[in-house]
Design a protein around this motif. Structure first.
Motif, PDB file in Angstrom:
ATOM      1  N   LYS A  16      -3.657  15.938  14.110  1.00 13.42           N
ATOM      2  CA  LYS A  16      -4.518  14.787  14.348  1.00 13.42           C
ATOM      3  C   LYS A  16      -4.486  13.785  13.195  1.00 13.42           C
ATOM      4  N   THR A  17      -3.684  14.043  12.183  1.00 16.00           N
ATOM      5  CA  THR A  17      -3.590  13.125  11.049  1.00 16.00           C
ATOM      6  C   THR A  17      -2.426  12.163  11.239  1.00 16.00           C
ATOM      7  N   PHE A  18      -2.530  10.998  10.595  1.00 15.77           N
ATOM      8  CA  PHE A  18      -1.441  10.031  10.583  1.00 15.77           C
ATOM      9  C   PHE A  18      -0.545  10.303   9.371  1.00 15.77           C
ATOM     10  N   LEU A  19       0.754  10.166   9.561  1.00 14.43           N
ATOM     11  CA  LEU A  19       1.716  10.452   8.500  1.00 14.43           C
ATOM     12  C   LEU A  19       2.035   9.190   7.706  1.00 14.43           C
ATOM     13  N   ILE A  20       1.881   9.269   6.389  1.00 22.09           N
ATOM     14  CA  ILE A  20       2.161   8.143   5.500  1.00 22.09           C
ATOM     15  C   ILE A  20       3.442   8.415   4.721  1.00 22.09           C
ATOM     16  N   GLN A  21       4.324   7.429   4.731  1.00 25.56           N
ATOM     17  CA  GLN A  21       5.589   7.531   3.996  1.00 25.56           C
ATOM     18  C   GLN A  21       5.683   6.379   3.003  1.00 25.56           C
ATOM     19  N   LEU A  22       6.123   6.668   1.780  1.00 24.41           N
ATOM     20  CA  LEU A  22       6.301   5.646   0.752  1.00 24.41           C
ATOM     21  C   LEU A  22       7.780   5.302   0.603  1.00 24.41           C
ATOM     22  N   TYR A  23       8.023   4.126   0.066  1.00 27.35           N
ATOM     23  CA  TYR A  23       9.389   3.703  -0.263  1.00 27.35           C
ATOM     24  C   TYR A  23       9.343   2.980  -1.596  1.00 27.35           C
ATOM     25  N   VAL A  24      10.254   3.306  -2.498  1.00 28.99           N
ATOM     26  CA  VAL A  24      10.300   2.666  -3.813  1.00 28.99           C
ATOM     27  C   VAL A  24      11.711   2.182  -4.081  1.00 28.99           C
ATOM     28  N   ASP A  25      11.813   0.983  -4.661  1.00 31.58           N
ATOM     29  CA  ASP A  25      13.130   0.419  -4.950  1.00 31.58           C
ATOM     30  C   ASP A  25      12.974  -0.726  -5.939  1.00 31.58           C
ATOM     31  N   GLY A  26      14.056  -1.061  -6.608  1.00 30.84           N
ATOM     32  CA  GLY A  26      14.102  -2.220  -7.486  1.00 30.84           C
ATOM     33  C   GLY A  26      14.918  -3.318  -6.854  1.00 30.84           C
ATOM     34  N   ILE A  27      14.449  -4.558  -6.933  1.00 28.06           N
ATOM     35  CA  ILE A  27      15.169  -5.689  -6.351  1.00 28.06           C
ATOM     36  C   ILE A  27      15.272  -6.810  -7.374  1.00 28.06           C
ATOM     37  N   GLY A  28      16.348  -7.547  -7.300  1.00 34.53           N
ATOM     38  CA  GLY A  28      16.517  -8.740  -8.118  1.00 34.53           C
ATOM     39  C   GLY A  28      16.275  -9.962  -7.258  1.00 34.53           C
ATOM     40  N   LEU A  42      12.331  -6.777 -10.013  1.00 37.16           N
ATOM     41  CA  LEU A  42      11.023  -6.255  -9.621  1.00 37.16           C
ATOM     42  C   LEU A  42      11.162  -4.840  -9.069  1.00 37.16           C
ATOM     43  N   THR A  43      10.125  -4.043  -9.250  1.00 36.63           N
ATOM     44  CA  THR A  43      10.006  -2.748  -8.588  1.00 36.63           C
ATOM     45  C   THR A  43       8.935  -2.876  -7.515  1.00 36.63           C
ATOM     46  N   VAL A  44       9.282  -2.546  -6.291  1.00 38.51           N
ATOM     47  CA  VAL A  44       8.333  -2.659  -5.175  1.00 38.51           C
ATOM     48  C   VAL A  44       8.130  -1.289  -4.537  1.00 38.51           C
ATOM     49  N   ILE A  45       6.921  -1.063  -4.066  1.00 40.49           N
ATOM     50  CA  ILE A  45       6.575   0.156  -3.333  1.00 40.49           C
ATOM     51  C   ILE A  45       5.948  -0.258  -2.008  1.00 40.49           C
ATOM     52  N   TYR A  46       6.490   0.254  -0.916  1.00 39.04           N
ATOM     53  CA  TYR A  46       5.954  -0.010   0.416  1.00 39.04           C
ATOM     54  C   TYR A  46       5.400   1.289   1.000  1.00 39.04           C
TER      55      TYR A  46
END
Length: 559
Positions: A16-28, A42-46
């Motif tokens: 009954k829980t929702f699944l959360i997934q992260l993403y991390v990466d560096g972009i120019g 920059l380092t971004v996390i989604y």
């Protein structure tokens, strides 16, 4: 296997829980050269919710920004902890307390699954060494760079475990003068996050491992072999890749031509999607020479493995065969291309374990997350404002998300036609008119009624194009795909109709890795509401006077 819930790590989580997934990466966000190339990196996390229905998962609005900061800011453990601490606290709170929505008088709980990213970003986040040409190169097992040249038929590498990882971290703490042990350089920044495990929560990414790693390598090796064997020259390769006519659907990912300088430098240019398009269509583009290539055997093994890895859903019964394919691929590479054994060759052999634990890799690959980067790059280049980039980009991104989420079409099904024109009954072919007559009665066809004809329809976020081929069913135990080709897209009395030609699936041609099809001459009317989605639209190619369809992944039915 449809999602993380079907893997071994997801079997015991609350359904009954929702699944959360992260993403991390560096972009120019700029493209300078020289010493200032990392000035605006920059380092971004989604984050994204894996439980979003399959129809909407590819929509970029479903990817949400968590954090954005200068990469140069993350140069010591204190600053890294400062960045990740609020993220960890929020995720732990969502997993333990959840969200309480007063309107529905209910509590919504969440479960963290894993972190997606490229190998460098995940090694940095997990506390592993960030070099892939020496020492312990894998975050899932204890292989060393030197041992990558040993066939897996002769050796088995010990898998990392949480208990072993904790013992290594304890040893590092007791010996601060030691930089790394077994490739572990320190604790992960996410160590305090519930359900996070450095050895399990950082799965492989098939976009970087295959599309930007192994696939271009194999393409280049085959082309160089063809040139050495005097089957084709560098100039002819460039001409052929320039002049090959890609289908309308594959044309959106049309790769740049392989020029002579690329062959000399052994480098294939293009995006990940373009490189994969070239890899997938390679047997069709070079159909006259592939049979004479010794390395084409490696291509066939890799292609079969990749088709199964990219499949959604997957069957657990495939896993032993996938492991056999991956071992065969690695052994053939060591035997035939020992000088090309890069670290990603080993990562390919890890996918059976990754799938067994986390479910289908497409659910945690980087392809759509990379698409979200384009917004930041576009805004930076158009605004020419480089003062406090993280703040300005985050604010604009959030305002944009608010606008897009407020639109009526977000997470809703809709029908949208394009390339439309009005036609009358007396302009329609007699065989099409007979079909309409059988479906709607003679009063419709005799009235010279106007109807709309379109070249494309977006139905439930699936693109249907005129002349494109689609899978409508799988036949027999072998799950042979059955195809139809859309001849017309019509709208009559506010109803969408497809006039389709059902195709005969005659055989599978291994040399082209494609299905040979032919027209059955049987036209039917199909409503888009009656179709079950198996696969995106496919192009029809003609090779040596036969028509073939090239699938991008293996298909299977739900039990």
């Amino acid at each position: 296997m449809f999602s993380f819930r079907n893997g071994s790590r997801g079997e015991n989580i609350n359904k009954k829980t929702f699944l959360i997934q992260l993403y991390v990466d560096g972009i120019g966000v700029t493209n300078p050269i020289g010493p200032k190339k990392d000035q605006h990196k920059l380092t971004v996390i989604y984050f994204t919710l894996e439980d979003i229905p399959e129809l909407f998962r590819s929509i970029l609005q479903c990817i949400n920004l968590v954090t954005i900061c200068y990469t140069k800011y993350l140069n010591d453990d204190t600053k890294i902890k400062k960045i990740y601490e609020p993220i960890i606290n929020d995720l732990n709170d969502l997993q333990s307390t959840g969200l309480i929505i007063n309107t529905f008088n209910s509590q919504i709980l969440f479960t963290f699954t894993n972190v997606a990213g490229d190998n460098l970003a995940l090694h940095e986040l997990g506390g592993f060494q960030q070099s892939f040409n020496s020492g312990y190169i894998c975050r899932r097992c204890l292989i060393t760079y030197g041992n990558r040249l040993i066939p897996l038929t002769d050796i088995y590498f010990i898998q990392r475990t949480e208990a072993q990882h904790q013992r290594v971290l304890k040893s590092l703490e007791n010996n601060p003068q030691v930089k790394s042990i077994f490739g572990v350089s320190g604790p992960s920044a996410l160590n305090d996050l519930h359900n996070f495990n450095s050895t399990l929560s950082l799965p492989a990414d098939c976009m970087h491992d295959f599309f930007e790693g192994v696939c271009p390598l194999i393409i280049m090796a085959m082309l160089k072999e063809a040139s050495r064997s005097r089957l084709i020259t560098f100039g002819a390769i460039q001409t052929r890749t320039e002049n090959f006519v890609y289908g309308e659907l594959d044309g959106s990912n049309k790769p740049p031509s392989i020029q002579v300088k690329h062959l000399t430098n052994e480098r294939i240019t293009g995006t990940a999607a373009q490189k994969y398009c070239l890899f997938r269509l390679f047997p069709i583009i070079f159909s006259d020479i592939v049979e004479h290539l010794e390395l084409f055997k490696i291509y066939l093994v890799l292609r079969e493995l990749l088709d199964m890895i990219l499949a959604v859903p997957q069957r657990k019964s495939w896993i032993p065969y996938m492991e056999t394919l991956s071992i065969n691929f690695q052994s053939m590479m060591i035997e035939m291309l020992p000088e090309k054994i890069i670290t990603k060759i080993h990562f390919v052999t890890e996918y059976t374990r990754v799938i067994e634990e986390n479910g289908p890799p497409v659910k945690y690959w980087c392809m759509r997350f990379e698409g979200a980067h384009l917004y930041f790059k576009k805004v930076a280049m158009q605004s020419y404002n480089f003062k406090n980039i993280p703040k300005t980009r985050a604010k604009r991104y959030q305002l944009r998300q608010c606008f897009l989420l407020s639109k009526e079409k977000f997470l809703r099904t809709f029908d949208e036609g394009s390339g439309g024109r009005m036609v009358y009954m007396n302009q329609i072919e007699s065989k099409i008119k007979n079909l309409l007559n059988r479906r709607y009665g003679q009063q419709v066809t005799d009235s010279n009624q106007a109807l709309m004809q379109y070249s494309q329809l977006i139905h439930n976020h699936i693109i249907y194009k005129q002349n494109a081929v689609y899978v409508y069913d799988l036949a027999h135990v072998e799950e042979i795909p059955l195809f139809f080709q859309i001849i017309y897209i019509l709208k009559l009395n506010h109803q969408w109709l497809f006039i389709v030609d059902f195709l005969n699936t005659e055989s599978f041609i291994s040399k082209l890795w494609s299905y040979k099809v032919s027209s059955s001459g049987r036209l039917e009317i199909i409503s888009p509401f009656d179709l079950q989605f198996y696969h995106k639209g496919l192009d029809l190619y003609e090779v040596n006077h036969i028509h073939v369809v090239n699938l991008a992944s293996r298909l299977t039915k739900e039990n």
